[in-house]
Structures are given as structure tokens and as C-alpha cells.
Design a protein around this motif. Structure first.
Motif, PDB file in Angstrom:
ATOM      1  N   ALA A  31     -35.749  -5.785 -22.460  1.00  0.00           N
ATOM      2  CA  ALA A  31     -36.113  -5.044 -21.269  1.00  0.00           C
ATOM      3  C   ALA A  31     -37.278  -4.374 -20.768  1.00  0.00           C
ATOM      4  O   ALA A  31     -37.618  -3.650 -19.808  1.00  0.00           O
ATOM      5  CB  ALA A  31     -34.728  -3.781 -21.014  1.00  0.00           C
ATOM      6  N   HIS A 122     -23.381  -3.333 -18.549  1.00  0.00           N
ATOM      7  CA  HIS A 122     -24.425  -2.226 -18.405  1.00  0.00           C
ATOM      8  C   HIS A 122     -23.650  -1.064 -17.799  1.00  0.00           C
ATOM      9  O   HIS A 122     -22.476  -1.032 -17.406  1.00  0.00           O
ATOM     10  CB  HIS A 122     -25.277  -2.821 -17.049  1.00  0.00           C
ATOM     11  N   SER A 172     -26.358  -6.705 -20.005  1.00  0.00           N
ATOM     12  CA  SER A 172     -27.897  -6.485 -20.449  1.00  0.00           C
ATOM     13  C   SER A 172     -27.894  -6.781 -21.905  1.00  0.00           C
ATOM     14  O   SER A 172     -28.968  -6.750 -22.486  1.00  0.00           O
ATOM     15  CB  SER A 172     -28.161  -4.587 -20.186  1.00  0.00           C
ATOM     16  N   HIS A 200     -31.805  -8.742 -16.381  1.00  0.00           N
ATOM     17  CA  HIS A 200     -32.372  -9.120 -17.595  1.00  0.00           C
ATOM     18  C   HIS A 200     -32.981 -10.816 -17.065  1.00  0.00           C
ATOM     19  O   HIS A 200     -34.019 -11.000 -17.863  1.00  0.00           O
ATOM     20  CB  HIS A 200     -31.538  -9.296 -18.599  1.00  0.00           C
ATOM     21  N   TYR A 225     -39.057  -5.460 -13.763  1.00  0.00           N
ATOM     22  CA  TYR A 225     -39.988  -5.271 -14.817  1.00  0.00           C
ATOM     23  C   TYR A 225     -39.477  -6.011 -16.058  1.00  0.00           C
ATOM     24  O   TYR A 225     -40.230  -5.727 -16.928  1.00  0.00           O
ATOM     25  CB  TYR A 225     -40.257  -3.804 -15.145  1.00  0.00           C
ATOM     26  N   LYS A 226     -38.511  -6.533 -15.929  1.00  0.00           N
ATOM     27  CA  LYS A 226     -38.144  -7.362 -17.522  1.00  0.00           C
ATOM     28  C   LYS A 226     -38.703  -8.630 -17.369  1.00  0.00           C
ATOM     29  O   LYS A 226     -39.935  -8.961 -17.283  1.00  0.00           O
ATOM     30  CB  LYS A 226     -36.665  -7.232 -17.317  1.00  0.00           C
ATOM     31  N   ARG A 357     -31.454  -5.546 -30.748  1.00  0.00           N
ATOM     32  CA  ARG A 357     -31.603  -6.862 -29.793  1.00  0.00           C
ATOM     33  C   ARG A 357     -33.076  -6.912 -29.637  1.00  0.00           C
ATOM     34  O   ARG A 357     -33.792  -6.049 -29.617  1.00  0.00           O
ATOM     35  CB  ARG A 357     -31.182  -6.042 -28.594  1.00  0.00           C
TER      36      ARG A 357
HETATM   37  N1  DSN Z   1     -30.626  -1.860 -19.088  1.00  0.00           N
HETATM   38  C1  DSN Z   1     -31.489  -1.362 -19.931  1.00  0.00           C
HETATM   39  C2  DSN Z   1     -31.755  -2.323 -21.390  1.00  0.00           C
HETATM   40  O1  DSN Z   1     -31.215  -3.320 -21.020  1.00  0.00           O
HETATM   41  O2  DSN Z   1     -32.325  -2.127 -21.975  1.00  0.00           O
HETATM   42  C3  DSN Z   1     -32.809  -0.992 -19.427  1.00  0.00           C
HETATM   43  O3  DSN Z   1     -33.289  -1.797 -18.534  1.00  0.00           O
END
Ligand code: DSN
Length: 416
Positions: A31, A122, A172, A200, A225-226, A357
Motif C-alpha cells: 500500500a 477492505h 486490498s 491498490h 499513493y499506492k 503481504r
Molecule cells: N488499505 C490499506 C492497505 O491495503 O494496507 C491501506 O491503504
């Protein structure tokens, strides 16, 4: 940051330490990413000053001549980049974007069918800890016990029985592609709205490394931001006719003023996403994730779904005697950052999660490819084999530092 150095040396020191931490470690947190310097510049720019309420040309405060242009630029670029009819660039986050979509077309208590959190969904998809579950009646689909992939026949059966007003396609922690066409067909069959949460995946979609949900969905949300490599905050794409409802649900429905510096960073990220360099990074992100999966699998590590089609690799530690938290902490000590994660059929949820992950976007942003991934996979395997071996951890830490020197984070340069 001379102003900060002068006004608050304590905070300045923390910022310098954070830069060093980022520069000297390998970020495999799915993330996160390393945005270019220009994104950080615009986030800390003059645009932070302006209070905005409403939308370009229809504001409640004076002095919006330039920030109106910034927001219009972000909207136009988002629409163009993703081939969407409508965009809203004001959401504070992915969760805010999801809430606004729910409230735009649903009434309190309406039914929503979304992916179960332990199976990859999520919090904002109706988890009991999220306000979304208090406002709407969520039911959750899971992955198949055998394949750990989405079982569309079962999702269809659930939809036919539950008759949701909205379906959510998105995750996510799911390392495979989602078939948005099938999800759209199911949603149509039960007359439900279809929301795709591609928080994501947005960068991979923009870079054409994986298919887009936009042509199939009523609304699509994502964060900057990902994989998108931009600043923080959420975005909503939708069909044109939903625009007025979504606009009202964002402001004044669920938010007040939105930070223009964040909107400007979104505009910039959408421009950068059109470049060949961005596309190459997204392709590399998927390639290196596939390579990491292969290396781990070849060594006997159990992966959720047995591999990956995107930027994520999910390791299932159930049956190894190790928990996600233990492996995460050992990897962090070695300079490799990831997060513990619940995995399908997890028996260790309360004990620190039964999975970890990994995501490869941050490594690809540094220019790393398969060669570097082979080395990193080797270090991960060493930690998995002996998470409590301080000597091994120390040796790997040294090698990680050396790799970080060779592949600096663009915004911060090599670690000292
Ligand atoms: N949704 C959370 C994750 O995937 O870690 C934070 O962006």
C-alpha cells in the motif's frame, strides 16, 4: 526544509531520520510507493493555503481563480487517463471516496454485497469496525476454499438471494485479477450498482499493465499513493449521470473543504502517469511480483492462490508455526518492509495474523527488476527459515543497505 529546521528542529530531525529510513530500506509494503520529488513539492506548496468548498466556478469563498484551474486540471486529466465520463478529486482518502459513492445512490439500510475482509476486502467495504457497516446492510462474498480465487458462480448465487442495491468489486489483499465484466453482468442481473475499488491497482491500470474496471462499472474509486505513485487522497470516477449525486455526497455530504495541495498532487500524478517511464515502472511492478512469487513458490513457500497477476504476493504462514507479526518484525530488522495480513482460512487472526503481504511497486519505482528480486527473495527465504537468527538478520541488513545504495529513491538520493 530550512524553514522547518529553524522553526522546529525536533520535527526537522524526525523528517531527516524518516528520509534515511526510507532511503536505506526496501519497501515491499503493497500500500506504499516512492513518489517523485515534484509530488512532494506540490504537496508542501502554496496550494495548501486555500480553503475551498464547492466545485470549480461554484465556490463559497473568494480567491479561487487559480485553485479552480488546479481542480479542473485534475478532473480533466483523471477523466482522460482512465477514459471516465466523470471524476471527483476531492475525497480525503479511499475510504472517504467509498463512503461518498455509497451515500450518493443508497439510502440507510440498503443492501450491499462486497468482498469479505479476511479474504482480501477492505474495512470500508462494510467491515463491522467501519461506519459503512452501521449505515448499510452488508453481506460478504469470499474466495473459493480450493482455489482461493473469486468464485463468480457463488457470488452470483449470493447476489440473486440477497438482492443487493450495490455490489463492490475490489480488494486490498487479493493477488489475482478481478473479472469486472462478470461482476457487471451479475450486478445488472440483480439491478445493483457496481462500484470497483481499485485503490491498490490504479497505477497498474493507468500504466496498462492490467485491465481497467472503468468500462464496466458505475463508479470506480482509488487512492493516489499506492501503485499510482502520487500523493495521498482518494478519487472517484463514474458515469456522467451519477456526477451530480456523487458531487453532493462528497461535498457537503461527507466532507468539508478538501486540501488543494493534495488535489494538485493528483493532477500531477495523472500527468506523470502518461509518460513511458511510468508505464515501464508499472510493467516492471507486475513482472517483479510474478518473479518474487516464482522464487518463493519454488522454495516451497505457500502462496495465497499460488501466485500473482498484480503487484501483490500473499504468503500463507498457516502450518509453518510462524505468525505474520513475527516474520514482519524479523524482515524489518533486516531492512525489508512488508505487513502482516490475514489470509483466507486464517487460524492466527488473533495471534498476529497468519500471513504476510508483499508489494513490488516501491522496488520498481527505484528501478529494481528481476535480478534484484532474486536476491531479495533469497533474503526473505533466509528469514522465513530462521526468523530469530540475529547473525543472519545482520548479514542481510548489510546487503539490503548496499542494494539501496545502488538503487536510490529518486526523491531522497542514496542512503548515507
Ligand atoms: N488499505 C490499506 C492497505 O491495503 O494496507 C491501506 O491503504
Amino acid at each position: 526544509m530550512n524553514g522547518l529546521r529553524h522553526d522546529d528542529p525536533e520535527l526537522f530531525k524526525l523528517a531527516e531520520q524518516e528520509k534515511k529510513r526510507i532511503a536505506g530500506t526496501l519497501n515491499l509494503i503493497a500500500a506504499e510507493n516512492h513518489p517523485p520529488a515534484s509530488i512532494l513539492e506540490v504537496l508542501g506548496s502554496v496550494f495548501n493555503e486555500k480553503t475551498i468548498e464547492g466545485y470549480p466556478g461554484r465556490r463559497f469563498h473568494a480567491g479561487c481563480v487559480y485553485v479552480d484551474q488546479v481542480e479542473s486540471l485534475a478532473i480533466d486529466r483523471a477523466k482522460q487517463l482512465f477514459g471516465a465520463e466523470y471524476a471527483n478529486v476531492q475525497p480525503h482518502s479511499g475510504t472517504s471516496a467509498n463512503l461518498a459513492v455509497y451515500f450518493s445512490v443508497l439510502s440507510r439500510g440498503d443492501r450491499v454485497l462486497a468482498m469479505s475482509l479476511p479474504h482480501g476486502g477492505h474495512l470500508s467495504h462494510g467491515h463491522t469496525a467501519s461506519i459503512s457497516s452501521q449505515c448499510f446492510d452488508f453481506r460478504h462474498y469470499t474466495v473459493s476454499r480450493d482455489t482461493e480465487r473469486l468464485d463468480y458462480d457463488r457470488i452470483r448465487d449470493m447476489a440473486l438471494a440477497f438482492r443487493p442495491k450495490m455490489m463492490v468489486a475490489g480488494a486490498s489483499a487479493y493477488p489475482r485479477l478481478i473479472d469486472y465484466k462478470i461482476m457487471a453482468d451479475i450486478a445488472k442481473e440483480v439491478s445493483a450498482w457496481l462500484l470497483a475499488d481499485m485503490a491498490h491497482l490504479a497505477g497498474l491500470v493507468a500504466g496498462e499493465a492490467i485491465p481497467s474496471p472503468v468500462p464496466f462499472c458505475d463508479a470506480v474509486t482509488f487512492t493516489g499513493y499506492k501503485t499510482m505513485m502520487g500523493g495521498r487522497g482518494g478519487v472517484i470516477l463514474a458515469r456522467e449521470d451519477l456526477g451530480p449525486k456523487i458531487n453532493r455526497a462528497v461535498f457537503p455530504g461527507t466532507q468539508g473543504t478538501s486540501p488543494v495541495s493534495m488535489i494538485a498532487a493528483k493532477a500531477l500524478a495523472f500527468k506523470l502517469a502518461k509518460t513511458d517511464g511510468f508505464r515501464r515502472i508499472q510493467q516492471k511492478t507486475v513482472e517483479t511480483a510474478g518473479h518474487l512469487a516464482q522464487c518463493l513458490k519454488a522454495a516451497g513457500v505457500c502462496l495465497v492462490t499460488g501466485g500473482t497477476d498484480n503487484h501483490q504476493v500473499l504468503v500463507d504462514l498457516n502450518g509453518t508455526g510462524m505468525t505474520g507479526i513475527r516474520v514482519q518484525e524479523s524482515l524489518e530488522a533486516a531492512g525489508i518492509l512488508c505487513n502482516r495480513n490475514v489470509v483466507p482460512a486464517d487460524t492466527r487472526v488473533e495471534k498476529g495474523a497468519g500471513g504476510i503481504r508483499f508489494g513490488t511497486a516501491g522496488l520498481a519505482a527505484r528501478g529494481m527488476g528481476k535480478t534484484q528480486m532474486t536476491a531479495i527473495a533469497g533474503w526473505i527465504l533466509r528469514i522465513l527459515a530462521a526468523p530469530d537468527d540475529p547473525e543472519g538478520v545482520k548479514e542481510i541488513r548489510t546487503e539490503v543497505r548496499s542494494l539501496c545504495q545502488q538503487f536510490p529513491v529518486a526523491a531522497y538520493g542514496p542512503p548515507e
